[in-house]
Design an enzyme around this catalytic site. Sequence first.
Site, mmCIF file in Angstrom:
data_model
loop_
_atom_site.group_PDB
_atom_site.id
_atom_site.type_symbol
_atom_site.label_atom_id
_atom_site.label_comp_id
_atom_site.label_asym_id
_atom_site.label_seq_id
_atom_site.Cartn_x
_atom_site.Cartn_y
_atom_site.Cartn_z
ATOM 1 C CB CYS A 2 -6.444 -33.602 0.725
ATOM 2 S SG CYS A 2 -6.308 -35.386 -0.172
ATOM 3 N NE ARG A 27 -9.241 -28.393 0.830
ATOM 4 C CZ ARG A 27 -8.599 -27.414 0.105
ATOM 5 N NH1 ARG A 27 -8.661 -26.272 0.221
ATOM 6 N NH2 ARG A 27 -7.789 -27.863 -0.726
ATOM 7 C CD1 TRP A 74 -12.922 -36.364 -2.082
ATOM 8 C CD2 TRP A 74 -11.475 -36.882 -3.688
ATOM 9 N NE1 TRP A 74 -13.801 -36.567 -3.219
ATOM 10 C CE2 TRP A 74 -12.786 -36.839 -4.209
ATOM 11 C CE3 TRP A 74 -10.492 -36.959 -4.660
ATOM 12 C CZ2 TRP A 74 -13.190 -36.948 -5.559
ATOM 13 C CZ3 TRP A 74 -10.644 -37.351 -5.969
ATOM 14 C CH2 TRP A 74 -11.749 -37.287 -6.511
ATOM 15 C CG ASN A 100 -3.859 -31.473 0.589
ATOM 16 O OD1 ASN A 100 -4.271 -32.308 1.421
ATOM 17 N ND2 ASN A 100 -4.605 -30.265 0.863
ATOM 18 N N GLY A 101 -2.340 -33.797 -2.913
ATOM 19 C CA GLY A 101 -1.529 -33.794 -4.345
ATOM 20 C C GLY A 101 -1.446 -35.258 -4.789
ATOM 21 C CD GLU A 487 -24.629 -24.276 -12.656
ATOM 22 O OE1 GLU A 487 -23.816 -25.247 -13.397
ATOM 23 O OE2 GLU A 487 -24.597 -24.413 -11.336
ATOM 24 C CE LYS A 491 -25.175 -26.582 -8.722
ATOM 25 N NZ LYS A 491 -24.094 -25.843 -9.555
ATOM 26 C CD GLU A 494 -23.249 -29.964 -8.294
ATOM 27 O OE1 GLU A 494 -22.105 -30.209 -8.160
ATOM 28 O OE2 GLU A 494 -23.494 -28.927 -8.482
ATOM 29 C CG HIS A 510 -32.729 -33.467 -33.404
ATOM 30 N ND1 HIS A 510 -33.167 -33.786 -34.573
ATOM 31 C CD2 HIS A 510 -32.956 -32.062 -33.075
ATOM 32 C CE1 HIS A 510 -33.273 -32.607 -35.149
ATOM 33 N NE2 HIS A 510 -33.423 -31.536 -34.379
ATOM 34 C CE LYS A 609 -17.148 -24.676 -3.601
ATOM 35 N NZ LYS A 609 -18.247 -24.547 -4.183
HETATM 36 C C1 F6R Z 1 -20.492 -27.794 -9.544
HETATM 37 C C2 F6R Z 1 -19.216 -27.497 -9.048
HETATM 38 C C3 F6R Z 1 -18.184 -28.207 -9.905
HETATM 39 C C4 F6R Z 1 -17.201 -26.849 -10.090
HETATM 40 C C5 F6R Z 1 -16.111 -27.413 -10.960
HETATM 41 C C6 F6R Z 1 -14.843 -26.257 -11.192
HETATM 42 O O1 F6R Z 1 -21.501 -27.370 -8.564
HETATM 43 O O2 F6R Z 1 -19.066 -26.825 -8.246
HETATM 44 O O3 F6R Z 1 -18.598 -28.542 -11.410
HETATM 45 O O4 F6R Z 1 -17.833 -25.917 -10.843
HETATM 46 O O5 F6R Z 1 -15.370 -28.413 -10.044
HETATM 47 O O6 F6R Z 1 -14.621 -25.819 -9.938
HETATM 48 P P1 F6R Z 1 -13.527 -24.234 -10.183
HETATM 49 O O7 F6R Z 1 -14.729 -23.407 -10.635
HETATM 50 O O8 F6R Z 1 -13.009 -24.339 -8.628
HETATM 51 O O9 F6R Z 1 -12.668 -24.609 -11.153
#
Ligand code: F6R
Length: 614
Positions: A2, A27, A74, A100-101, A487, A491, A494, A510, A609
Amino acid sequence: MCGIVGYMGDQPAYPILINGLHRLEYRGYDSAGVALLDDAGLHVHKCQGKVSDLERHVAGLGLGGTVGMGHTRWATHGSPNDINAHPHVSSDGDIALIHNGIIENYAAIKEELAHRGHTFRSDTDTEVLVQLIADIRRSEGVDLPEAVRLALDSVVGAYAIVVLDQRDPNVMVAARKSSPLVIGIGENGEHFIASDATPIVEHTKNVVYLEDGEIAVIERGKGLKIRNIKNQEKTPFIQELEMHLEALEKSGYDHFMLKEIHEQPRSIRDSLRGRLNLAKGEVMLGGIKDYEQKFIRAERILIVGCGTSWHAGLVGEYLFEELARIPVEVEYASEFRYRDPIVHEDDIVIAISQSGETADTLAAIELAKGRGATIIGICNVVGSSIARITHAGSYTHAGPEIGVASTKAFTAQVTLLTLMALMIGHKRGTISGSRFFRLLNELDAIPGKVEKVLRNEAQIRYIADIYKDATNALYLGRGFSFPVALEGALKLKEISYIHAEGYPAAEMKHGPIALIDEEMPVFVIATKGGSYEKVVSNIQEVKARKGKVIAICTEGDRVVRDLADHVIEIPETPDPLVPLLSVIPLQLISYHIAVMRGCNVDQPRNLAKSVTVE
Ligand code: F6R
């Protein structure tokens, strides 16, 4: 997640709020709304969908007023629909609130309010809070700030809120607990409120970060006053914002993600600046200086984080174990917090977070702190909650990351972990002087090498075009490249919604090998170094089953070139630094595949985000 924006001043509030909501879109959200106050009273408009849907919704209404607030939601409690969108309004129609929260005890409060005759339109915890404030305001006969304070005193949970009351149009109240709020102080008595500084930076650089349990009262003509939940007045601490508007613009790129991928030579350089002194052969991390001796003597390091930050933590494990010979455990913050983990007072806990607001990481820190460990933060957002609750730490200087998929934050986190491991290893005497100096020089050369990798973009786009319709993909790597395989897979899934798995290359036989056929793209990080020959064997195993191999290999590697279907070459660098280079083509491949599939790259579906709920 949010987003919050608020304004009080002498300009029309609506354009400022809408612009602020657009800034907050990164976000992640599913509905948006605004509340404005003018001579005719309170006007609330909200709808499911994007900020542009909200703009269409209010087009032609000529919204006036010089005070107001906006929200992107959100969904947590209740589905993303018009009714559950914020702002929420008390049943008497006077008070509007954005939040928010999560209010954890909302069900109990709701029941009590229902007994007292209140009715509810939405499924949200937020509506319960606005009704509670209205109830207290009426029954106790207090003003809005006091009603907010009393209400928050009975609330359990996390919140950042802004509240308006049409009976008092010259007052705006905001409060926070475990969810950030920043107040911008502009010219001529103007004030801005936001959940992060992105909607504020184009208006003013003077900001006050609210602390947990603080309530801000902005009154037209009187300015900003802050008190805490116990009603004690606090002097606002005004700081200068270290953020530039350009960082929030796409600057000619099609997407923030692409811009951020291309920023990595700069962001890695900035993360090294002032910390790596080649002339003196030194690593200096001022932010952890006071805890350096504890770090050097540590018998164990725990690393906590989520998602991409957790992957950076895995690279950290390899770095600290190899260079500083300290045993490391890397934990998902969400798992760590709900086990009964063994944490010793002489443990160093490294908490990694781009946003500095991730709820699970925050909770993991609280737990480890409560058990006496020393917490070192690696955060990107200055002044974020994690940066504030850790004992010490180092910022990553990546600059604001707007694309939901983390790219430059990852390489900046790995840069910081490399610096830390080198510094501690050197001071513990676990790496030779010559290796230390060589790695310092190689690290210094990384930004230039990243630039070189980025110059392969046309070839990477060509490969993306070939595999854009895949339904599955496998990513393999060993040693330092295993976390990069994870990673790379994250990427791809997502942002392009292609199912992808990362595996240690040797684990393939395995189980995952059963998936390999001529349809399956397999991305293999096969750079020269420690387990090169083993990875070459893994490539042969994939080829024997007709899988398509896209190898990230060292420049000039003929062996891998002959075996793989495609190769993307990266400059030679020592094993511990390979992740900083090998991840770049994987970021670009995911980006181009997602664009070719027509996906919303910067705001992938269902993602936020900064994940401020557990
Ligand atoms: C993936 C991504 C998420 C964040 C995760 C942690 O591209 O962005 O997996 O890495 O939500 O977020 P932070 O680093 O803000 O704690």
